[in-house]
Design a protein around this motif. Sequence first.
Motif, PDB file in Angstrom:
ATOM      1  N   UNK A 150       0.844  -1.206   0.000  1.00  0.00           N
ATOM      2  CA  UNK A 150       0.000   0.000   0.000  1.00  0.00           C
ATOM      3  C   UNK A 150       0.874   1.249   0.000  1.00  0.00           C
ATOM      4  N   UNK A 151       1.925   1.250   0.791  1.00  0.00           N
ATOM      5  CA  UNK A 151       2.832   2.403   0.849  1.00  0.00           C
ATOM      6  C   UNK A 151       3.489   2.626  -0.504  1.00  0.00           C
ATOM      7  N   UNK A 152       3.940   1.550  -1.154  1.00  0.00           N
ATOM      8  CA  UNK A 152       4.586   1.679  -2.457  1.00  0.00           C
ATOM      9  C   UNK A 152       3.606   2.115  -3.541  1.00  0.00           C
ATOM     10  N   UNK A 153       2.362   1.780  -3.374  1.00  0.00           N
ATOM     11  CA  UNK A 153       1.342   2.151  -4.355  1.00  0.00           C
ATOM     12  C   UNK A 153       1.162   3.661  -4.434  1.00  0.00           C
ATOM     13  N   UNK A 154       1.286   4.329  -3.298  1.00  0.00           N
ATOM     14  CA  UNK A 154       1.026   5.768  -3.259  1.00  0.00           C
ATOM     15  C   UNK A 154       2.300   6.614  -3.302  1.00  0.00           C
ATOM     16  N   UNK A 155       3.442   6.002  -3.416  1.00  0.00           N
ATOM     17  CA  UNK A 155       4.673   6.762  -3.569  1.00  0.00           C
ATOM     18  C   UNK A 155       4.812   7.240  -5.021  1.00  0.00           C
ATOM     19  N   UNK A 156       5.352   8.411  -5.226  1.00  0.00           N
ATOM     20  CA  UNK A 156       5.552   8.853  -6.607  1.00  0.00           C
ATOM     21  C   UNK A 156       6.651   8.016  -7.276  1.00  0.00           C
ATOM     22  N   UNK A 157       6.473   7.812  -8.556  1.00  0.00           N
ATOM     23  CA  UNK A 157       7.449   6.973  -9.293  1.00  0.00           C
ATOM     24  C   UNK A 157       8.510   7.779  -9.954  1.00  0.00           C
TER      25      UNK A 157
END
Length: 98
Positions: free
Chosen positions: A91-98
């Motif tokens: 979930x945390x990685x999903x909302x981090x900018x790429x």
Amino acid sequence: MLLGVVLKISSVLAPNPVDGKYRLKFYHLFLSIGLGEIIWYLCRYENAGFFGSHFVALFVVLIGIIWLMAILASVFKNYKTEKTTWEKEQVRLKYLPK
């Protein structure tokens, strides 16, 4: 041996790395027990004295049971927390900018 191969395939196709990790532990268990029993059977077939006795086969199975209990204790103790941690990380990685 067959159960070990099935678990290896299922660990590769596991939906998440936590499931794959524990399936791999069971794969190693069943593969080792299967190979131990095959070696015992070959020693028995060749009439290889002590190594062909039923005591050795029972010893291999006993080691497998003890190893299984250790794996199950690890699963019951750690699986839920590891899976929750992995899900939170996703979930945390999903909302981090790429």
